[in-house]
Design a protein around this motif. Sequence first.
Motif, PDB file in Angstrom:
ATOM      1  N   SER A 159     -15.037  26.563 -11.078  1.00 15.46           N
ATOM      2  CA  SER A 159     -14.069  27.734 -10.517  1.00 15.46           C
ATOM      3  C   SER A 159     -13.082  27.385  -9.705  1.00 15.46           C
ATOM      4  N   LEU A 160     -13.873  26.409  -8.582  1.00 12.52           N
ATOM      5  CA  LEU A 160     -12.834  26.027  -7.484  1.00 12.52           C
ATOM      6  C   LEU A 160     -11.671  25.111  -7.952  1.00 12.52           C
ATOM      7  N   MET A 161     -12.091  24.135  -8.739  1.00 14.50           N
ATOM      8  CA  MET A 161     -10.972  22.980  -9.397  1.00 14.50           C
ATOM      9  C   MET A 161     -10.209  23.831 -10.233  1.00 14.50           C
ATOM     10  N   ALA A 162     -10.406  25.060 -10.896  1.00 13.46           N
ATOM     11  CA  ALA A 162      -9.464  25.887 -11.800  1.00 13.46           C
ATOM     12  C   ALA A 162      -8.375  26.352 -10.895  1.00 13.46           C
ATOM     13  N   ILE A 163      -8.455  26.544  -9.384  1.00 11.59           N
ATOM     14  CA  ILE A 163      -7.644  27.079  -8.575  1.00 11.59           C
ATOM     15  C   ILE A 163      -6.373  26.195  -8.644  1.00 11.59           C
ATOM     16  N   GLY A 164      -6.382  24.819  -8.446  1.00 12.64           N
ATOM     17  CA  GLY A 164      -5.316  24.040  -8.583  1.00 12.64           C
ATOM     18  C   GLY A 164      -4.451  24.120  -9.880  1.00 12.64           C
ATOM     19  N   PRO A 165      -4.750  24.141 -10.975  1.00 14.70           N
ATOM     20  CA  PRO A 165      -4.055  24.435 -12.051  1.00 14.70           C
ATOM     21  C   PRO A 165      -3.272  25.653 -12.084  1.00 14.70           C
ATOM     22  N   PHE A 166      -4.338  26.837 -11.784  1.00 15.45           N
ATOM     23  CA  PHE A 166      -3.691  28.120 -11.592  1.00 15.45           C
ATOM     24  C   PHE A 166      -2.383  28.052 -10.680  1.00 15.45           C
TER      25      PHE A 166
ATOM     26  N   MET B 190       3.223  21.337 -15.785  1.00 21.94           N
ATOM     27  CA  MET B 190       2.472  22.765 -15.609  1.00 21.94           C
ATOM     28  C   MET B 190       1.467  23.127 -16.754  1.00 21.94           C
ATOM     29  N   ALA B 191       2.108  22.673 -17.899  1.00 31.89           N
ATOM     30  CA  ALA B 191       1.109  23.043 -19.154  1.00 31.89           C
ATOM     31  C   ALA B 191      -0.062  21.989 -19.317  1.00 31.89           C
ATOM     32  N   TRP B 192       0.470  20.594 -19.121  1.00 27.28           N
ATOM     33  CA  TRP B 192      -0.626  19.549 -19.204  1.00 27.28           C
ATOM     34  C   TRP B 192      -1.699  19.725 -18.074  1.00 27.28           C
ATOM     35  N   GLY B 193      -1.424  20.037 -16.855  1.00 25.49           N
ATOM     36  CA  GLY B 193      -2.326  20.070 -15.811  1.00 25.49           C
ATOM     37  C   GLY B 193      -2.637  21.417 -14.951  1.00 25.49           C
ATOM     38  N   GLY B 194      -1.861  22.129 -15.517  1.00 25.27           N
ATOM     39  CA  GLY B 194      -1.963  23.709 -14.901  1.00 25.27           C
ATOM     40  C   GLY B 194      -2.661  24.708 -15.837  1.00 25.27           C
ATOM     41  N   LEU B 195      -2.066  25.158 -16.610  1.00 22.07           N
ATOM     42  CA  LEU B 195      -2.700  26.038 -17.553  1.00 22.07           C
ATOM     43  C   LEU B 195      -3.917  25.295 -18.407  1.00 22.07           C
ATOM     44  N   SER B 196      -3.811  24.272 -18.876  1.00 20.32           N
ATOM     45  CA  SER B 196      -5.167  23.544 -19.324  1.00 20.32           C
ATOM     46  C   SER B 196      -6.163  23.426 -18.310  1.00 20.32           C
ATOM     47  N   GLY B 197      -5.620  23.108 -16.875  1.00 21.94           N
ATOM     48  CA  GLY B 197      -6.701  22.832 -16.117  1.00 21.94           C
ATOM     49  C   GLY B 197      -7.445  24.032 -15.718  1.00 21.94           C
ATOM     50  N   VAL B 198      -6.855  25.590 -15.745  1.00 22.60           N
ATOM     51  CA  VAL B 198      -7.428  26.657 -15.422  1.00 22.60           C
ATOM     52  C   VAL B 198      -8.522  26.739 -16.597  1.00 22.60           C
ATOM     53  N   ILE B 199      -8.271  26.519 -17.935  1.00 23.76           N
ATOM     54  CA  ILE B 199      -8.985  26.750 -18.755  1.00 23.76           C
ATOM     55  C   ILE B 199     -10.131  25.954 -18.913  1.00 23.76           C
ATOM     56  N   ALA B 200     -10.076  24.594 -18.153  1.00 22.42           N
ATOM     57  CA  ALA B 200     -10.935  23.453 -18.260  1.00 22.42           C
ATOM     58  C   ALA B 200     -12.011  23.704 -17.426  1.00 22.42           C
ATOM     59  N   GLY B 201     -11.281  24.290 -16.066  1.00 20.71           N
ATOM     60  CA  GLY B 201     -12.239  24.417 -14.894  1.00 20.71           C
ATOM     61  C   GLY B 201     -13.285  25.655 -15.272  1.00 20.71           C
ATOM     62  N   LEU B 202     -12.847  26.809 -15.809  1.00 21.16           N
ATOM     63  CA  LEU B 202     -13.676  28.028 -16.156  1.00 21.16           C
ATOM     64  C   LEU B 202     -14.387  27.725 -17.303  1.00 21.16           C
ATOM     65  N   PHE B 203     -13.769  27.542 -18.400  1.00 21.05           N
ATOM     66  CA  PHE B 203     -14.558  27.469 -19.495  1.00 21.05           C
ATOM     67  C   PHE B 203     -15.464  26.329 -19.720  1.00 21.05           C
ATOM     68  N   GLY B 204     -14.913  25.045 -19.097  1.00 24.79           N
ATOM     69  CA  GLY B 204     -15.725  23.824 -19.091  1.00 24.79           C
ATOM     70  C   GLY B 204     -16.996  24.020 -18.276  1.00 24.79           C
ATOM     71  N   GLY B 205     -16.600  24.536 -17.247  1.00 25.47           N
ATOM     72  CA  GLY B 205     -17.572  24.617 -16.116  1.00 25.47           C
ATOM     73  C   GLY B 205     -18.830  25.519 -16.816  1.00 25.47           C
ATOM     74  N   TRP B 206     -18.477  26.817 -17.421  1.00 20.92           N
ATOM     75  CA  TRP B 206     -19.407  27.591 -18.109  1.00 20.92           C
ATOM     76  C   TRP B 206     -20.142  26.606 -19.072  1.00 20.92           C
ATOM     77  N   LEU B 207     -19.302  25.897 -19.891  1.00 19.84           N
ATOM     78  CA  LEU B 207     -19.990  25.067 -21.090  1.00 19.84           C
ATOM     79  C   LEU B 207     -21.116  24.175 -20.417  1.00 19.84           C
ATOM     80  N   PHE B 208     -20.425  23.379 -19.636  1.00 15.69           N
ATOM     81  CA  PHE B 208     -21.449  22.231 -18.845  1.00 15.69           C
ATOM     82  C   PHE B 208     -22.727  23.021 -18.164  1.00 15.69           C
ATOM     83  N   GLN B 209     -22.461  24.021 -17.467  1.00 10.83           N
ATOM     84  CA  GLN B 209     -23.578  24.478 -16.990  1.00 10.83           C
ATOM     85  C   GLN B 209     -24.614  25.209 -18.082  1.00 10.83           C
ATOM     86  N   SER B 210     -23.888  25.675 -18.949  1.00 12.36           N
ATOM     87  CA  SER B 210     -24.957  26.779 -19.896  1.00 12.36           C
ATOM     88  C   SER B 210     -25.371  26.005 -21.096  1.00 12.36           C
ATOM     89  N   PHE B 211     -24.743  25.079 -21.606  1.00  9.34           N
ATOM     90  CA  PHE B 211     -24.960  24.351 -22.829  1.00  9.34           C
ATOM     91  C   PHE B 211     -25.070  22.846 -22.635  1.00  9.34           C
TER      92      PHE B 211
END
Length: 405
Positions: free
Chosen positions: A50-57, A341-362
């Motif tokens: 979540s914290l790392m997703a701040i940067g891309p956002f 912005m697209a490469w490191g921004g929007l994708s980074g927001v998705i990666a930080g939140l979605f990836g963090g949830w996937l990594f921790q849960s599955f």
Amino acid sequence: MDKFAPGRGNPSLVSLKLYNFFIYGAISIFAGFLQLYLQEIGMTKLEIGSLMAIGPFVSLFANPFWGFWSDKSRNIRIILMIMMGGTFVFSQAVFHAPTYAWIYTAMIVFYFFQSPLFAQTNSLILGYIDGTSQKFGSFRLWGSLGWALTAVAAGPLIDRLGIGSVSIVFACMIIVAFAFSVFLPRQPVASDTPVVTFRRFGKVMFNPYFMAFIGLGVLVSVPNAMNSTFMSLYITEMGGNKQMVGWAIFTSSILEVGVFLLLDRYLKRKMSFLLAMLVLVSLLFAIRWQLMAESTLPIEVVLIQLMHSITFGGYFYVGTQLTMLFIPRPYRSSGQAVYTMAWGGLSGVIAGLFGGWLFQSFGAELMYNIGVFFSLIGAAGFAIMWLINRRNGYQPVVLTEMGDG
């Protein structure tokens, strides 16, 4: 020829190369070791994501903001110096924040200055070499060297001094990069360069080809951003140490030097050829994420990162060249900003939140398998763009035909 035009032995070119080395080296320290620092102070994977997703956002707003003002001021060097100053100040605020709330606040402001640095650095390089025989890759490879060599040297140093030393190493690298930027002269601007306006900005950026390219780039870059965010945690979960993390960062970028030199020499600056290259790179990304999903040892992760130079290096280089073809000259800083912005921004927001949830849960295996799926969709989309371009061609936006109404 203008006295600032790049030529053999020109001091400004040496400064440009060394600036690239140290600014990329600085960010490699932050990107590679911040997660370990956050884990040591007690954050969970989801909190770190979540914290790392701040940067891309934040970069979704920061990249267009700084890109527009670079074009408007016609002085990218000064804009870069302002961004480096803000990056230095607020990075120290992140490492010395007394509470999690202060860390989040400092990260927001830090990323406002830091996230557009690479895009504006690319624009700076392209501005210096425009109209000369110089190649983009011969300058950008110094960034790859800085990223790789700094990471591998910093790994054992941080292991010995403790994770808290990250802030000191990062600060030193930023200061040196700033010093070299001081020696870069202002780039000359042609007197007939059209004035940059908000209305023209919108017309140039929101053409269908460029937007399709940006959208597919987000798909391909999400798994890459997930890997960048969580690779160090993946290695430590397998039993690897900070030195192993440093070697993984090293192997991920050291071969970019050769990749950029080869692309400089052999890559055709033709849109259909570049789109075909993106199809190939997206397929290689899919193979890379499948290998990561099947890894069981830290050394396997380190070796797989060798593919980063071909996948990310190839996509980065080709995407930069395509953006130049899509976007007319006065708006190229803005175009590179939107691309980043697209490469490191929007994708980074998705990666930080979605990836963090996937990594921790599955776990990491499912996270990387989803990366395979995203990469294959991206490859199919770029293939469709290639077919359309082969049949219909591409008509770029011409500024002289654009009204302000």
